[in-house]
Design a protein around this motif. Sequence first.
Motif, mmCIF file in Angstrom:
data_model
loop_
_atom_site.group_PDB
_atom_site.id
_atom_site.type_symbol
_atom_site.label_atom_id
_atom_site.label_comp_id
_atom_site.label_asym_id
_atom_site.label_seq_id
_atom_site.Cartn_x
_atom_site.Cartn_y
_atom_site.Cartn_z
ATOM 1 N N THR A 1 -45.275 24.542 4.172
ATOM 2 C CA THR A 1 -45.972 24.830 2.919
ATOM 3 C C THR A 1 -47.380 25.357 3.177
ATOM 4 O O THR A 1 -47.845 26.290 2.518
ATOM 5 C CB THR A 1 -46.040 23.556 2.045
ATOM 6 O OG1 THR A 1 -44.704 23.112 1.777
ATOM 7 C CG2 THR A 1 -46.769 23.805 0.742
ATOM 8 N N ARG B 1 -46.855 33.946 1.211
ATOM 9 C CA ARG B 1 -45.893 33.074 0.530
ATOM 10 C C ARG B 1 -44.923 33.901 -0.298
ATOM 11 O O ARG B 1 -43.718 33.658 -0.289
ATOM 12 C CB ARG B 1 -46.608 32.061 -0.351
ATOM 13 C CG ARG B 1 -45.630 31.068 -0.971
ATOM 14 C CD ARG B 1 -46.348 30.046 -1.816
ATOM 15 N NE ARG B 1 -45.450 29.020 -2.280
ATOM 16 C CZ ARG B 1 -44.632 29.142 -3.316
ATOM 17 N NH1 ARG B 1 -44.588 30.273 -3.986
ATOM 18 N NH2 ARG B 1 -43.853 28.156 -3.682
ATOM 19 N N PHE C 1 -42.376 35.455 1.943
ATOM 20 C CA PHE C 1 -41.365 34.515 2.439
ATOM 21 C C PHE C 1 -40.404 34.073 1.341
ATOM 22 O O PHE C 1 -39.211 33.937 1.573
ATOM 23 C CB PHE C 1 -42.019 33.268 3.045
ATOM 24 C CG PHE C 1 -42.732 33.521 4.338
ATOM 25 C CD1 PHE C 1 -42.119 34.195 5.388
ATOM 26 C CD2 PHE C 1 -44.039 33.092 4.510
ATOM 27 C CE1 PHE C 1 -42.786 34.428 6.580
ATOM 28 C CE2 PHE C 1 -44.717 33.317 5.704
ATOM 29 C CZ PHE C 1 -44.088 33.987 6.740
ATOM 30 N N THR C 2 -40.932 33.830 0.142
ATOM 31 C CA THR C 2 -40.102 33.282 -0.936
ATOM 32 C C THR C 2 -39.571 34.347 -1.888
ATOM 33 O O THR C 2 -38.714 34.048 -2.714
ATOM 34 C CB THR C 2 -40.892 32.249 -1.764
ATOM 35 O OG1 THR C 2 -41.991 32.903 -2.411
ATOM 36 C CG2 THR C 2 -41.383 31.106 -0.890
ATOM 37 N N GLU C 3 -40.106 35.558 -1.799
ATOM 38 C CA GLU C 3 -39.737 36.683 -2.670
ATOM 39 C C GLU C 3 -40.023 36.426 -4.144
ATOM 40 O O GLU C 3 -39.395 36.999 -5.023
ATOM 41 C CB GLU C 3 -38.266 37.059 -2.464
ATOM 42 C CG GLU C 3 -37.994 37.526 -1.050
ATOM 43 C CD GLU C 3 -36.556 37.936 -0.819
ATOM 44 O OE1 GLU C 3 -35.721 37.807 -1.741
ATOM 45 O OE2 GLU C 3 -36.275 38.391 0.299
ATOM 46 N N ARG C 4 -40.981 35.542 -4.403
ATOM 47 C CA ARG C 4 -41.430 35.321 -5.780
ATOM 48 C C ARG C 4 -42.826 34.720 -5.750
ATOM 49 O O ARG C 4 -43.216 34.098 -4.769
ATOM 50 C CB ARG C 4 -40.475 34.433 -6.563
ATOM 51 C CG ARG C 4 -40.295 33.050 -6.013
ATOM 52 C CD ARG C 4 -39.170 32.305 -6.744
ATOM 53 N NE ARG C 4 -39.340 30.874 -6.621
ATOM 54 C CZ ARG C 4 -40.044 30.108 -7.450
ATOM 55 N NH1 ARG C 4 -40.639 30.626 -8.491
ATOM 56 N NH2 ARG C 4 -40.148 28.814 -7.255
#
Length: 126
Positions: free
Chosen positions: A41, A83, A86-89
Amino acid sequence: MSPRRIPALAIVADLVAVVVFAAIGRMSHGEPDDLLGLLGTAAPFLLGVLAVWATPVVRAHPVGVRAALTVWVGTVVIGLLLRAGFTERLPLSFAVVTAVSLAVLLLGWRALSVLVSIRARQRALH
């Protein structure tokens, strides 16, 4: 305190602030309290801190206002971009909470250090 130790302490304080931010966020969302999850995180924002610490503005006077704003903005922008990658949002609410929380933590410890320094100088004069 030796002026040479200030940058080392400042970067540690910034890294700790980011880990605290990640830990609070994980706790508030009921995430498991494992070390790897915490590091996952925090990683994008830790990379943001390290990137802005590579700039002369921050290294020259890490407790100054200009450095504080550079660390805060750079950490937020780089961290959110990584971020999102990595998370695509990237929810707007997360971006706002991130910016405010990191402002409190990254600018807050610097403000406290300035107050302590002023207080110490005042005591030394009396």
